[in-house]
Design an enzyme around this catalytic site. Structure first.
Site, mmCIF file in Angstrom:
data_model
loop_
_atom_site.group_PDB
_atom_site.id
_atom_site.type_symbol
_atom_site.label_atom_id
_atom_site.label_comp_id
_atom_site.label_asym_id
_atom_site.label_seq_id
_atom_site.Cartn_x
_atom_site.Cartn_y
_atom_site.Cartn_z
ATOM 1 N N ASP A 110 25.497 53.067 71.311
ATOM 2 C CA ASP A 110 26.924 53.862 71.201
ATOM 3 C C ASP A 110 27.511 53.445 69.858
ATOM 4 O O ASP A 110 28.369 54.170 69.424
ATOM 5 C CB ASP A 110 27.857 53.387 72.400
ATOM 6 N N HIS A 137 17.307 50.015 70.268
ATOM 7 C CA HIS A 137 17.079 51.295 70.972
ATOM 8 C C HIS A 137 17.536 52.750 70.238
ATOM 9 O O HIS A 137 17.688 53.585 70.591
ATOM 10 C CB HIS A 137 17.441 51.413 72.251
ATOM 11 N N CYS A 172 14.047 65.777 64.416
ATOM 12 C CA CYS A 172 13.190 66.805 64.810
ATOM 13 C C CYS A 172 11.899 66.162 64.777
ATOM 14 O O CYS A 172 11.397 65.619 63.781
ATOM 15 C CB CYS A 172 13.261 67.894 63.595
ATOM 16 N N CYS A 231 9.535 68.334 61.804
ATOM 17 C CA CYS A 231 9.710 68.333 60.245
ATOM 18 C C CYS A 231 10.199 66.805 60.068
ATOM 19 O O CYS A 231 10.261 66.576 58.746
ATOM 20 C CB CYS A 231 10.423 69.311 59.793
ATOM 21 N N CYS A 280 15.680 72.557 66.061
ATOM 22 C CA CYS A 280 15.852 72.325 64.843
ATOM 23 C C CYS A 280 16.605 72.962 63.932
ATOM 24 O O CYS A 280 16.253 74.400 63.811
ATOM 25 C CB CYS A 280 14.609 71.717 64.042
ATOM 26 N N CYS A 317 13.662 73.835 60.949
ATOM 27 C CA CYS A 317 12.446 74.299 61.039
ATOM 28 C C CYS A 317 12.303 75.120 62.591
ATOM 29 O O CYS A 317 11.143 75.804 62.740
ATOM 30 C CB CYS A 317 11.313 73.443 60.941
ATOM 31 N N SER A 330 21.338 41.937 81.111
ATOM 32 C CA SER A 330 20.945 41.528 82.175
ATOM 33 C C SER A 330 19.307 40.982 81.875
ATOM 34 O O SER A 330 18.719 40.259 82.461
ATOM 35 C CB SER A 330 20.706 42.285 83.745
ATOM 36 N N ASN A 377 27.393 36.711 80.687
ATOM 37 C CA ASN A 377 27.085 37.691 81.472
ATOM 38 C C ASN A 377 27.679 37.813 82.888
ATOM 39 O O ASN A 377 27.610 36.548 83.475
ATOM 40 C CB ASN A 377 25.735 38.025 81.480
#
Length: 302
Positions: A127, A142, A150, A153, A201, A204, A243, A267
Protein backbone atom coordinates in the site's frame (compact mmCIF):
# COMPACT_ATOMS: atom_id res chain seq x y z
CA UNK A 1 -7.16 -3.52 30.84
CA UNK A 2 -4.73 -6.43 30.91
CA UNK A 3 -2.69 -7.25 27.82
CA UNK A 4 -1.41 -10.67 26.75
CA UNK A 5 2.31 -10.04 26.81
CA UNK A 6 4.56 -13.04 27.35
CA UNK A 7 7.83 -11.95 28.94
CA UNK A 8 10.93 -14.18 28.98
CA UNK A 9 13.39 -14.38 31.88
CA UNK A 10 15.86 -12.46 29.72
CA UNK A 11 14.69 -9.85 27.22
CA UNK A 12 17.36 -11.04 24.79
CA UNK A 13 16.13 -14.65 24.78
CA UNK A 14 14.54 -15.93 21.54
CA UNK A 15 12.46 -18.52 23.39
CA UNK A 16 9.03 -17.86 24.93
CA UNK A 17 8.56 -18.32 28.66
CA UNK A 18 4.94 -18.38 29.91
CA UNK A 19 4.02 -15.57 32.26
CA UNK A 20 0.90 -13.92 33.61
CA UNK A 21 -0.60 -11.07 31.54
CA UNK A 22 0.81 -7.68 32.53
CA UNK A 23 -0.69 -4.23 32.54
CA UNK A 24 -0.54 -2.10 29.42
CA UNK A 25 2.03 0.31 30.87
CA UNK A 26 4.31 -2.60 31.83
CA UNK A 27 4.01 -4.03 28.32
CA UNK A 28 5.09 -0.79 26.67
CA UNK A 29 7.89 -0.40 29.22
CA UNK A 30 9.15 -3.90 28.47
CA UNK A 31 9.09 -3.29 24.72
CA UNK A 32 10.81 0.06 25.19
CA UNK A 33 13.55 -1.57 27.26
CA UNK A 34 13.94 -4.29 24.64
CA UNK A 35 14.39 -1.75 21.83
CA UNK A 36 16.94 0.23 23.83
CA UNK A 37 18.96 -2.93 24.46
CA UNK A 38 19.49 -3.62 20.75
CA UNK A 39 21.47 -1.54 18.30
CA UNK A 40 20.10 -2.67 14.93
CA UNK A 41 16.45 -3.75 15.00
CA UNK A 42 14.97 -5.03 11.74
CA UNK A 43 11.19 -4.51 11.43
CA UNK A 44 8.79 -6.74 9.48
CA UNK A 45 5.26 -5.43 8.98
CA UNK A 46 2.09 -7.08 7.69
CA UNK A 47 -1.52 -6.22 6.94
CA UNK A 48 -2.33 -5.61 10.60
CA UNK A 49 -0.49 -2.29 10.62
CA UNK A 50 -2.74 -0.92 7.86
CA UNK A 51 -6.20 -2.00 9.02
CA UNK A 52 -6.66 1.28 10.92
CA UNK A 53 -6.20 3.04 7.57
CA UNK A 54 -9.31 1.25 6.28
CA UNK A 55 -7.51 -1.51 4.38
CA UNK A 56 -8.93 -4.96 5.22
CA UNK A 57 -6.54 -7.73 6.24
CA UNK A 58 -6.44 -11.29 4.93
CA UNK A 59 -6.70 -13.38 8.09
CA UNK A 60 -8.55 -13.61 11.39
CA UNK A 61 -6.85 -13.72 14.79
CA UNK A 62 -6.28 -17.47 14.48
CA UNK A 63 -4.39 -17.05 11.20
CA UNK A 64 -7.20 -18.51 9.06
CA UNK A 65 -7.64 -16.82 5.69
CA UNK A 66 -10.92 -14.98 5.08
CA UNK A 67 -12.89 -15.42 1.86
CA UNK A 68 -11.93 -17.17 -1.33
CA UNK A 69 -8.38 -17.67 -2.55
CA UNK A 70 -6.93 -14.86 -4.67
CA UNK A 71 -5.99 -15.22 -8.32
CA UNK A 72 -2.68 -17.03 -8.76
CA UNK A 73 0.08 -15.42 -10.80
CA UNK A 74 0.23 -18.23 -13.36
CA UNK A 75 -3.56 -18.11 -13.75
CA UNK A 76 -3.47 -14.35 -14.34
CA UNK A 77 -0.85 -14.65 -17.07
CA UNK A 78 -2.37 -17.68 -18.82
CA UNK A 79 -6.09 -16.92 -18.71
CA UNK A 80 -7.91 -14.00 -20.31
CA UNK A 81 -10.89 -14.73 -18.07
CA UNK A 82 -8.67 -14.48 -14.99
CA UNK A 83 -7.28 -11.15 -16.18
CA UNK A 84 -10.81 -9.85 -16.75
CA UNK A 85 -11.77 -10.96 -13.24
CA UNK A 86 -8.69 -9.39 -11.67
CA UNK A 87 -8.88 -6.01 -13.43
CA UNK A 88 -12.65 -5.67 -12.97
CA UNK A 89 -12.31 -6.21 -9.24
CA UNK A 90 -9.24 -3.99 -9.08
CA UNK A 91 -11.02 -1.20 -10.92
CA UNK A 92 -13.60 -1.09 -8.12
CA UNK A 93 -11.27 -1.75 -5.19
CA UNK A 94 -8.15 0.26 -6.00
CA UNK A 95 -9.62 3.78 -5.52
CA UNK A 96 -10.35 3.04 -1.85
CA UNK A 97 -6.76 1.90 -1.31
CA UNK A 98 -5.41 4.89 -3.25
CA UNK A 99 -7.24 7.24 -0.87
CA UNK A 100 -5.90 5.50 2.26
CA UNK A 101 -3.58 7.56 4.47
CA UNK A 102 -1.06 6.43 7.09
CA UNK A 103 -2.47 5.81 10.55
CA UNK A 104 -0.90 6.44 13.96
CA UNK A 105 1.09 3.19 13.77
CA UNK A 106 2.79 4.17 10.50
CA UNK A 107 3.66 7.61 11.85
CA UNK A 108 4.98 6.23 15.14
CA UNK A 109 7.14 3.67 13.33
CA UNK A 110 8.57 6.44 11.14
CA UNK A 111 9.33 8.35 14.33
CA UNK A 112 11.07 5.34 15.86
CA UNK A 113 13.13 4.91 12.71
CA UNK A 114 14.05 8.60 12.64
CA UNK A 115 15.14 8.34 16.28
CA UNK A 116 17.36 5.34 15.57
CA UNK A 117 15.35 2.86 17.67
CA UNK A 118 14.62 0.70 14.60
CA UNK A 119 16.35 0.30 11.25
CA UNK A 120 15.26 -1.22 7.94
CA UNK A 121 11.55 -1.95 7.46
CA UNK A 122 10.62 -5.06 5.50
CA UNK A 123 6.94 -4.89 4.64
CA UNK A 124 4.61 -7.51 3.22
CA UNK A 125 2.18 -4.70 2.38
CA UNK A 126 1.82 -3.18 -1.08
CA UNK A 127 0.00 0.00 0.00
CA UNK A 128 2.97 2.41 0.25
CA UNK A 129 1.79 3.83 3.58
CA UNK A 130 5.17 3.51 5.31
CA UNK A 131 6.74 5.84 2.77
CA UNK A 132 3.81 8.25 2.98
CA UNK A 133 4.34 8.41 6.75
CA UNK A 134 7.99 9.39 6.23
CA UNK A 135 9.78 6.08 6.72
CA UNK A 136 12.92 5.54 4.70
CA UNK A 137 14.86 2.35 3.99
CA UNK A 138 11.62 0.45 3.30
CA UNK A 139 11.83 -2.80 1.34
CA UNK A 140 8.48 -3.81 -0.16
CA UNK A 141 8.76 -7.61 -0.28
CA UNK A 142 5.62 -8.02 -2.38
CA UNK A 143 5.95 -4.90 -4.53
CA UNK A 144 3.65 -1.89 -4.87
CA UNK A 145 0.00 -1.84 -5.89
CA UNK A 146 0.53 1.72 -7.15
CA UNK A 147 2.62 0.58 -10.12
CA UNK A 148 1.87 -1.57 -13.17
CA UNK A 149 4.39 -3.14 -15.54
CA UNK A 150 4.17 -4.47 -19.04
CA UNK A 151 5.18 -8.11 -19.39
CA UNK A 152 6.17 -7.53 -23.04
CA UNK A 153 8.30 -4.36 -23.10
CA UNK A 154 8.91 -3.83 -19.36
CA UNK A 155 7.42 -0.32 -19.31
CA UNK A 156 6.26 0.91 -15.90
CA UNK A 157 2.95 2.77 -15.56
CA UNK A 158 1.38 4.56 -12.58
CA UNK A 159 -1.67 2.63 -11.39
CA UNK A 160 -3.63 5.90 -11.47
CA UNK A 161 -3.10 6.15 -15.24
CA UNK A 162 -4.34 2.58 -15.72
CA UNK A 163 -7.41 3.41 -13.61
CA UNK A 164 -8.31 6.15 -16.09
CA UNK A 165 -8.03 3.63 -18.92
CA UNK A 166 -10.17 1.10 -17.04
CA UNK A 167 -12.93 3.60 -16.31
CA UNK A 168 -12.92 4.94 -19.88
CA UNK A 169 -13.20 1.46 -21.41
CA UNK A 170 -15.68 0.04 -18.85
CA UNK A 171 -18.14 2.85 -18.01
CA UNK A 172 -20.94 0.49 -16.91
CA UNK A 173 -18.80 -0.91 -14.10
CA UNK A 174 -18.20 2.52 -12.58
CA UNK A 175 -21.82 2.53 -11.36
CA UNK A 176 -21.46 -0.70 -9.36
CA UNK A 177 -21.02 -0.80 -5.60
CA UNK A 178 -18.78 -3.59 -4.32
CA UNK A 179 -17.43 -4.82 -1.00
CA UNK A 180 -13.78 -3.78 -0.65
CA UNK A 181 -11.25 -6.57 -0.08
CA UNK A 182 -7.53 -6.47 0.82
CA UNK A 183 -4.91 -4.88 -1.46
CA UNK A 184 -7.25 -3.01 -3.78
CA UNK A 185 -9.48 -5.99 -4.54
CA UNK A 186 -13.30 -6.01 -4.46
CA UNK A 187 -16.06 -8.60 -4.35
CA UNK A 188 -17.79 -8.86 -7.71
CA UNK A 189 -20.35 -11.27 -9.13
CA UNK A 190 -18.74 -13.60 -11.72
CA UNK A 191 -20.99 -12.52 -14.58
CA UNK A 192 -20.19 -8.83 -14.06
CA UNK A 193 -16.84 -9.06 -15.82
CA UNK A 194 -17.96 -11.05 -18.89
CA UNK A 195 -17.72 -8.04 -21.25
CA UNK A 196 -14.90 -6.33 -19.38
CA UNK A 197 -12.13 -4.66 -21.40
CA UNK A 198 -8.70 -5.52 -19.97
CA UNK A 199 -6.16 -2.66 -20.06
CA UNK A 200 -3.17 -2.87 -22.40
CA UNK A 201 0.29 -1.32 -22.21
CA UNK A 202 0.22 2.34 -23.17
CA UNK A 203 3.58 1.90 -24.94
CA UNK A 204 3.38 -1.40 -26.86
CA UNK A 205 -0.12 -2.78 -26.29
CA UNK A 206 1.27 -5.75 -24.33
CA UNK A 207 -0.09 -7.55 -21.26
CA UNK A 208 -0.12 -5.51 -18.05
CA UNK A 209 0.38 -6.90 -14.56
CA UNK A 210 0.30 -4.99 -11.27
CA UNK A 211 3.84 -4.66 -9.93
CA UNK A 212 3.15 -6.99 -7.02
CA UNK A 213 4.04 -10.57 -6.16
CA UNK A 214 0.96 -12.65 -6.91
CA UNK A 215 0.10 -15.68 -4.80
CA UNK A 216 2.00 -18.63 -6.22
CA UNK A 217 4.87 -16.41 -7.45
CA UNK A 218 8.16 -15.82 -5.67
CA UNK A 219 9.73 -12.62 -4.39
CA UNK A 220 12.20 -11.41 -7.06
CA UNK A 221 15.70 -12.77 -6.44
CA UNK A 222 17.42 -9.38 -6.03
CA UNK A 223 14.79 -8.18 -3.55
CA UNK A 224 14.93 -11.45 -1.64
CA UNK A 225 18.72 -11.20 -1.40
CA UNK A 226 18.45 -7.63 -0.11
CA UNK A 227 16.01 -8.74 2.60
CA UNK A 228 18.21 -11.69 3.56
CA UNK A 229 21.17 -9.33 3.95
CA UNK A 230 19.09 -7.12 6.26
CA UNK A 231 18.14 -10.19 8.31
CA UNK A 232 21.77 -11.29 8.61
CA UNK A 233 22.95 -7.79 9.56
CA UNK A 234 20.37 -7.06 12.27
CA UNK A 235 20.83 -7.92 15.93
CA UNK A 236 17.08 -8.28 16.66
CA UNK A 237 13.74 -8.33 14.86
CA UNK A 238 10.37 -6.74 15.60
CA UNK A 239 7.33 -8.18 13.78
CA UNK A 240 4.29 -5.88 13.59
CA UNK A 241 0.81 -6.85 12.44
CA UNK A 242 1.63 -10.11 10.65
CA UNK A 243 0.50 -13.66 11.25
CA UNK A 244 3.55 -14.79 9.22
CA UNK A 245 1.47 -17.56 7.67
CA UNK A 246 3.00 -16.85 4.25
CA UNK A 247 6.51 -18.28 3.87
CA UNK A 248 7.82 -15.14 2.13
CA UNK A 249 7.39 -13.34 5.47
CA UNK A 250 7.90 -16.18 7.94
CA UNK A 251 11.35 -17.12 6.63
CA UNK A 252 12.91 -13.90 7.94
CA UNK A 253 12.06 -14.28 11.65
CA UNK A 254 12.97 -17.94 11.29
CA UNK A 255 16.35 -16.91 9.85
CA UNK A 256 16.95 -14.33 12.59
CA UNK A 257 15.97 -16.76 15.37
CA UNK A 258 18.16 -19.51 13.87
CA UNK A 259 21.11 -17.15 14.16
CA UNK A 260 20.45 -16.86 17.91
CA UNK A 261 19.07 -13.31 17.70
CA UNK A 262 15.81 -12.32 19.45
CA UNK A 263 12.49 -11.86 17.70
CA UNK A 264 9.48 -10.16 19.31
CA UNK A 265 6.04 -9.33 17.91
CA UNK A 266 3.13 -6.94 18.18
CA UNK A 267 0.21 -8.87 16.74
CA UNK A 268 -3.38 -9.30 17.87
CA UNK A 269 -3.55 -13.01 17.17
CA UNK A 270 -1.65 -16.16 16.39
CA UNK A 271 1.57 -16.07 14.38
CA UNK A 272 3.39 -18.89 12.66
CA UNK A 273 6.51 -17.88 14.61
CA UNK A 274 5.00 -17.97 18.12
CA UNK A 275 7.44 -20.66 19.26
CA UNK A 276 10.37 -18.48 18.13
CA UNK A 277 9.32 -15.29 19.90
CA UNK A 278 10.98 -13.81 22.94
CA UNK A 279 7.65 -12.19 23.72
CA UNK A 280 4.49 -11.07 21.95
CA UNK A 281 2.24 -8.13 22.73
CA UNK A 282 -1.27 -9.09 21.61
CA UNK A 283 -2.59 -5.64 20.77
CA UNK A 284 -3.31 -3.50 17.72
CA UNK A 285 -0.26 -1.74 16.28
CA UNK A 286 -1.99 1.65 16.23
CA UNK A 287 -2.50 1.36 19.99
CA UNK A 288 1.01 0.21 20.93
CA UNK A 289 3.38 2.06 18.62
CA UNK A 290 2.37 5.68 19.43
CA UNK A 291 2.78 4.97 23.17
CA UNK A 292 6.09 3.31 22.52
CA UNK A 293 7.38 6.18 20.39
CA UNK A 294 6.26 8.75 22.99
CA UNK A 295 7.98 6.83 25.79
CA UNK A 296 11.25 6.53 23.88
CA UNK A 297 11.17 10.16 22.82
CA UNK A 298 10.83 11.17 26.47
CA UNK A 299 13.62 8.84 27.61
CA UNK A 300 16.92 10.55 28.53
CA UNK A 301 19.74 9.92 26.04
CA UNK A 302 21.97 6.92 26.80
Amino acid sequence: MSQSLILPDSLSSPLPVPAAPVLQADAVAALSQWLLSHRKVLVLTGAGISTASGIPDYRDDTGVRRGRLPIQGSEFRQSEAARKRYWARSMLGWPRLARAVPNAAHHALAQLQSGGQVGTILTQNVDGLHQQAGSRDVLELHGSIHAVRCLSCGAQHPRAAIQQQLERDNPALTRLQAEILPDGDARLEPEADAEFHVPACLVCGGMLQPDVVFFGDGVPAARSAQAETAARDCDAMLVIGSSLMVLSGFRFPRMVAAAGKPVVAINRGLTRADDLLGFKLQEDAESVLPRLAARLQAAPPA
